[in-house]
Write a protein that holds these residues in place. Structure first.
Motif, PDB file in Angstrom:
ATOM      1  N   ASP A   5      15.947  -0.751  53.631  1.00 10.31           N
ATOM      2  CA  ASP A   5      16.876  -0.479  54.663  1.00 10.31           C
ATOM      3  C   ASP A   5      18.082   0.127  53.781  1.00 10.31           C
ATOM      4  O   ASP A   5      18.737   1.336  54.532  1.00 10.31           O
ATOM      5  CB  ASP A   5      17.408  -1.715  55.081  1.00 10.31           C
ATOM      6  CG  ASP A   5      16.433  -2.511  56.209  1.00 10.31           C
ATOM      7  OD1 ASP A   5      15.381  -1.677  56.489  1.00 10.31           O
ATOM      8  OD2 ASP A   5      16.551  -3.641  56.298  1.00 10.31           O
ATOM      9  N   ALA A   6      18.649  -0.107  52.875  1.00 10.32           N
ATOM     10  CA  ALA A   6      19.782   0.391  52.216  1.00 10.32           C
ATOM     11  C   ALA A   6      19.184   1.973  51.703  1.00 10.32           C
ATOM     12  O   ALA A   6      20.138   2.699  51.837  1.00 10.32           O
ATOM     13  CB  ALA A   6      20.146  -0.379  51.092  1.00 10.32           C
TER      14      ALA A   6
ATOM     15  N   GLN B   9      19.464   9.033  55.281  1.00  6.57           N
ATOM     16  CA  GLN B   9      20.114   9.404  56.376  1.00  6.57           C
ATOM     17  C   GLN B   9      21.954  10.026  56.262  1.00  6.57           C
ATOM     18  O   GLN B   9      21.980  10.975  56.630  1.00  6.57           O
ATOM     19  CB  GLN B   9      19.901   8.320  57.362  1.00  6.57           C
ATOM     20  CG  GLN B   9      20.564   8.766  58.748  1.00  6.57           C
ATOM     21  CD  GLN B   9      19.291  10.282  59.253  1.00  6.57           C
ATOM     22  OE1 GLN B   9      18.237   9.969  59.306  1.00  6.57           O
ATOM     23  NE2 GLN B   9      19.912  11.035  60.043  1.00  6.57           N
ATOM     24  N   GLN B  10      22.434   9.134  55.732  1.00  5.07           N
ATOM     25  CA  GLN B  10      23.783   9.472  55.362  1.00  5.07           C
ATOM     26  C   GLN B  10      24.112  10.513  54.693  1.00  5.07           C
ATOM     27  O   GLN B  10      25.175  11.404  54.821  1.00  5.07           O
ATOM     28  CB  GLN B  10      24.783   8.219  54.998  1.00  5.07           C
ATOM     29  CG  GLN B  10      24.622   7.005  56.146  1.00  5.07           C
ATOM     30  CD  GLN B  10      25.303   5.755  55.351  1.00  5.07           C
ATOM     31  OE1 GLN B  10      25.519   5.666  54.392  1.00  5.07           O
ATOM     32  NE2 GLN B  10      25.700   4.870  56.619  1.00  5.07           N
TER      33      GLN B  10
ATOM     34  N   THR C  60      18.859   4.375  54.676  1.00  4.66           N
ATOM     35  CA  THR C  60      20.209   4.745  55.224  1.00  4.66           C
ATOM     36  C   THR C  60      20.961   5.556  54.362  1.00  4.66           C
ATOM     37  O   THR C  60      21.648   6.534  54.831  1.00  4.66           O
ATOM     38  CB  THR C  60      21.083   3.111  55.408  1.00  4.66           C
ATOM     39  OG1 THR C  60      20.457   2.299  56.236  1.00  4.66           O
ATOM     40  CG2 THR C  60      22.371   3.518  55.836  1.00  4.66           C
ATOM     41  N   TYR C  61      20.704   5.314  53.190  1.00  3.41           N
ATOM     42  CA  TYR C  61      21.406   6.239  51.974  1.00  3.41           C
ATOM     43  C   TYR C  61      20.883   7.719  52.346  1.00  3.41           C
ATOM     44  O   TYR C  61      21.641   8.686  52.363  1.00  3.41           O
ATOM     45  CB  TYR C  61      21.172   5.782  50.687  1.00  3.41           C
ATOM     46  CG  TYR C  61      21.565   6.827  49.825  1.00  3.41           C
ATOM     47  CD1 TYR C  61      22.913   7.140  49.631  1.00  3.41           C
ATOM     48  CD2 TYR C  61      20.563   7.637  49.087  1.00  3.41           C
ATOM     49  CE1 TYR C  61      23.313   8.326  48.563  1.00  3.41           C
ATOM     50  CE2 TYR C  61      21.091   8.454  48.147  1.00  3.41           C
ATOM     51  CZ  TYR C  61      22.394   8.838  47.859  1.00  3.41           C
ATOM     52  OH  TYR C  61      22.705   9.726  46.936  1.00  3.41           O
TER      53      TYR C  61
END
Length: 511
Positions: free
Chosen positions: A389-390, A396-397, A393-394
């Motif tokens: 998940d992390a 994507q960001q 998310t990284y």
């Protein structure tokens, strides 16, 4: 037309081990190199308010000659490197005495020079290896086919003086375009690397070998262990060499009552194969993020500032008789320098033994066939699964998800924007003698930071501008990456000198 010709009588000392490994001598320099540089420029006054300018030409120079001096100081003879280690599985040269030949041997019971004190004195075997001249050290050398790096430059610009109706007259607009095509750019390669495999994403896997060892030619994978440091060769880029496009525009105006200002913007799109950030061959080789260390390929330049705004405003007025007061404000706002996402400790996996510089493969998602997600042990011995998940998310960001299913390009991310404003105040005073001028000045650099500690702070990813984020390994049986741990990237660091405010005062006397 400009013609440059290089001449030099001195050559590095001949290293027979290098010759045996590479098939050519390290006694190379730039002697006899030359380059003809044709150039054409023009200025065209179209009318009294509009001027065009431009040109095309070939240019060389600007490269530090210290890159050539590396080959004299690191010829493998002037400075000698020896290794004394426990490794009986390699083809040991006479300069390496295997500790494994004597299982009881260790640093504290082997002979030493001087008083024989371990750590304080030198192991006698190393001392003898250097003194005998038999040590087989790594070498810096010049490719015998080296060409002087050069660039073709194409420029076009215009200056337009115009009136803006309601906004007044006396404006000046400058617009310029500069295109550069790189040719024969300098590149450091490691001549000891031999490809022995291919990673799941298609990048090469290397191994360092001794090419003078016949066994290496038979089976490079059974030719493990370097008996010397890398042979670093100053060579040229072959194939796509990179280019740059710079667009700039500036608007300025002066007023009768003492104010003049200029507002400008520049956009830069620049690619290169190697930034050549250092004076030393090893540093030039290692301080660049790669998927192929001997053929990095073009990518966004380490020096690229894509967007930059600048402002200069000056006010001049005689407040005290004929003595002029000048107040100048200079400001800049620019996007940060680029950086790369990399694997953690990927050097041994990909074969060049240099860590934290191998570009990250970006999975398409949890079910990417090239990636399995594993785990690592924590300090208590418990298995901690990969934090998907992390990680996603990284991606994507940070925008790295745009490269899903491929290797993240070098310098695909940028550090934060930065703003900085400086003020200079100058005051003239009457001179003591005719023709003499006396003045005082005060310069406040980064006045924003003086006002507020959070303003004018430059934050960027530190040199060599990469962020290692994934601990991994390769499963050779399934030809998959195993992503074991995601490490949250270190935050951007404050660049101290650029982030400080500073006040300087002084006087000057002209005569």
């Amino acid at each position: 037309v400009r013609y440059d010709w290089y001449t030099s009588d001195d050559l590095p000392r001949a290293n027979p081990n290098f010759l045996a490994r590479n098939g050519y001598s390290n006694r190379q320099n730039f002697d006899g190199e030359s380059i003809i540089q044709p150039r054409l420029g023009f200025n065209w006054d179209f009318n009294e308010d509009l001027t065009f300018r431009g040109g095309v030409g070939l240019y060389s120079g600007g490269n530090p000659n210290v890159w050539l001096s590396n080959n004299y100081s690191n010829d493998g003879i002037t400075q000698v490197e020896c290794q004394y280690r426990e490794d009986e599985d390699c083809n040991l040269g006479p300069e390496i005495i295997p500790l494994a030949d004597d299982p009881a041997a260790n640093l504290f019971n082997i002979p030493h020079t001087g008083n024989g004190d371990p750590i304080f004195d030198i192991p006698q075997a190393l001392f003898d290896g250097v003194a005998s001249g038999s040590a087989n050290s790594g070498v810096n050398a010049v490719d015998p086919n080296f060409d002087i790096p050069k660039e073709w430059k194409f420029a076009l610009g215009a200056t337009w003086n115009f009136d803006a109706g309601f906004f007044g007259d006396g404006y000046t607009l400058l617009a310029d375009y500069l295109h550069t095509e790189k040719e024969d750019s300098a590149l450091i390669i490691d001549a000891t690397l031999e490809q022995i495999g291919t990673a799941p994403d298609g990048r090469p896997i290397y191994q360092s070998i001794d090419r003078s060892d016949p066994a290496c030619a038979v089976d490079p994978t059974d030719c493990d262990t370097r008996l010397f440091s890398q042979d670093f060769i100053l060579s040229n880029v072959s194939g796509d060499d990179g280019q740059s496009d710079v667009y700039s525009i500036a608007l300025s105006k002066a007023y009768d009552w003492g104010l003049d200002w200029t507002l400008a913007y520049a956009y830069t799109d620049s690619t290169e194969v190697s930034p050549m950030t250092s004076s030393v061959a090893f540093s030039n080789y290692v301080n660049v993020s790669v998927s192929d260390p001997n053929d990095p390929g073009p990518a966004d330049s380490n020096y690229e500032i894509p967007n930059r705004f600048t402002l200069r405003a000056n006010f001049s007025h005689a407040f005290f008789g004929d003595a002029m007061t000048h107040i100048t404000l200079y400001g800049r706002v620019n996007e940060g320098r680029p950086f790369s996402a990399t694997f953690i400790d990927g050097g041994f996996t990909f074969g060049d033994t240099l860590d934290n510089r191998h570009l990250l493969y970006i999975p398409t998602g949890p079910s990417d066939p090239l990636v399995r997600f594993g785990s690592v042990e924590d300090e208590n011995g418990n298995l901690v699964p990969f934090d998907q998940d992390a990680f996603f998310t990284y991606l994507q960001q940070s925008g790295l998800s745009d490269f899903a299913g491929s290797i993240a390009p070098r310098n695909s991310m940028h550090s934060s924007w930065w703003h900085k404003y400086d003020i200079k105040i100058e005051q003239e005073f009457p001179g003591f003698l005719e023709g003499h001028n006396f003045g005082a000045f005060m310069i406040i650099e980064n006045i924003g930071n003086l006002i507020n500690d959070d303003w004018g702070v430059l934050k960027e990813q530190s040199f060599p501008r990469n962020v290692p984020v994934v601990e991994f390994e390769i499963d050779e049986a399934t030809n998959q990456y195993i992503y074991n741990a995601f490490r949250t990237p270190a935050p951007q660091g404050r660049v101290a000198d650029a982030s400080l405010w500073e006040i300087r005062v002084g006087v000057n006397y002209d005569f």
